[in-house]
Design an enzyme around this catalytic site. Structure first.
Site, PDB file in Angstrom:
ATOM      1  N   ASP A  46       0.861  -1.188   0.000  1.00 54.63           N
ATOM      2  CA  ASP A  46       0.000   0.000   0.000  1.00 54.63           C
ATOM      3  C   ASP A  46       0.892   1.232   0.000  1.00 54.63           C
ATOM      4  OD1 ASP A  46      -2.393  -1.431   0.060  1.00 54.63           O
ATOM      5  OD2 ASP A  46      -2.476  -1.450   2.244  1.00 54.63           O
ATOM      6  N   ASP A  55      -7.005  -1.484  -4.488  1.00 53.48           N
ATOM      7  CA  ASP A  55      -8.083  -1.140  -3.556  1.00 53.48           C
ATOM      8  C   ASP A  55      -9.024  -0.116  -4.181  1.00 53.48           C
ATOM      9  OD1 ASP A  55      -6.860  -2.780  -1.646  1.00 53.48           O
ATOM     10  OD2 ASP A  55      -5.728  -1.115  -0.791  1.00 53.48           O
TER      11      ASP A  55
END
Length: 196
Positions: A155, A169
């Site tokens: 991330d 995401d």
């Protein structure tokens, strides 16, 4: 001739026997088959683009940003900061990485099966976003440390006062929002519209 028309019919409507049963003809069935293939192609195109963007950005982040200080994009309101997330969204469920891997694989299987009935471009886009995002995070879970089915997702998009996330995401969330909108509008994946 009737047997050829029955064979041309889609799997969801195998009994197409010509115009005497509801006005469908072999030409209509062939046109629907082509239309369905175009929607599947749209789904696959969106999925490949979403997956490729996610994969490329994660490779850049791992190569250039990991173990480095965050990069301010918009002051401290938006930063690029590399983290490894073994859990689900927002860092929850770190002990359930294997379960998230299985869920992602299940989502991919459902989307592939649903593609056979796909005659709606908006649904093709939504499912393509979901598929590309699920494949992006599944790739991390399968091939990144600490090991197969336990890999931590990369991330890097870090808004202030919010969880750190990635492009996969984002694709999943956008696809999910689009599916909710299409459902409220009464549009089904097969192109039918319900007016309740």
């Amino acid at each position: 001739m009737a047997e050829a028309e029955r064979i041309i019919g889609t799997p969801e409507n195998p009994d197409v026997e010509g115009a005497d049963e509801g006005g469908s003809t072999a030409a209509d069935a062939a046109a629907n088959a082509v239309r369905g293939k175009r929607k599947v192609l749209a789904l696959l195109t969106v999925a490949v683009v979403a997956y490729a963007l996610d994969l490329v950005t994660k490779m850049i982040v791992v190569a250039k940003l990991e173990h480095q200080p965050p990069i301010d994009i918009i002051g401290d309101w938006l930063q690029f900061r590399a983290i490894r997330n073994p859990g689900a969204a927002f860092g929850f469920g770190e002990a359930f990485t294997v379960i998230f891997t299985i869920i992602a694989a299940g989502v991919i299987v459902v989307i592939v099966r649903l593609a056979r009935k796909l005659y709606s471009l908006p649904w093709a886009i939504a499912l393509g976003l979901l598929l590309g995002g699920a494949l992006g995070n599944l790739t991390d879970r399968l091939f990144r440390a600490p090991g197969v089915f336990e890999g931590a997702v990369v991330d890097f998009i870090a808004p202030k006062h919010f969880a750190v996330f990635n492009l996969a995401d984002s694709a999943i969330v956008c696809g999910g929002i689009l599916i909710v909108i299409l459902s409220f509008k009464g549009l089904d994946p097969d192109g039918t519209v319900h007016k309740d």
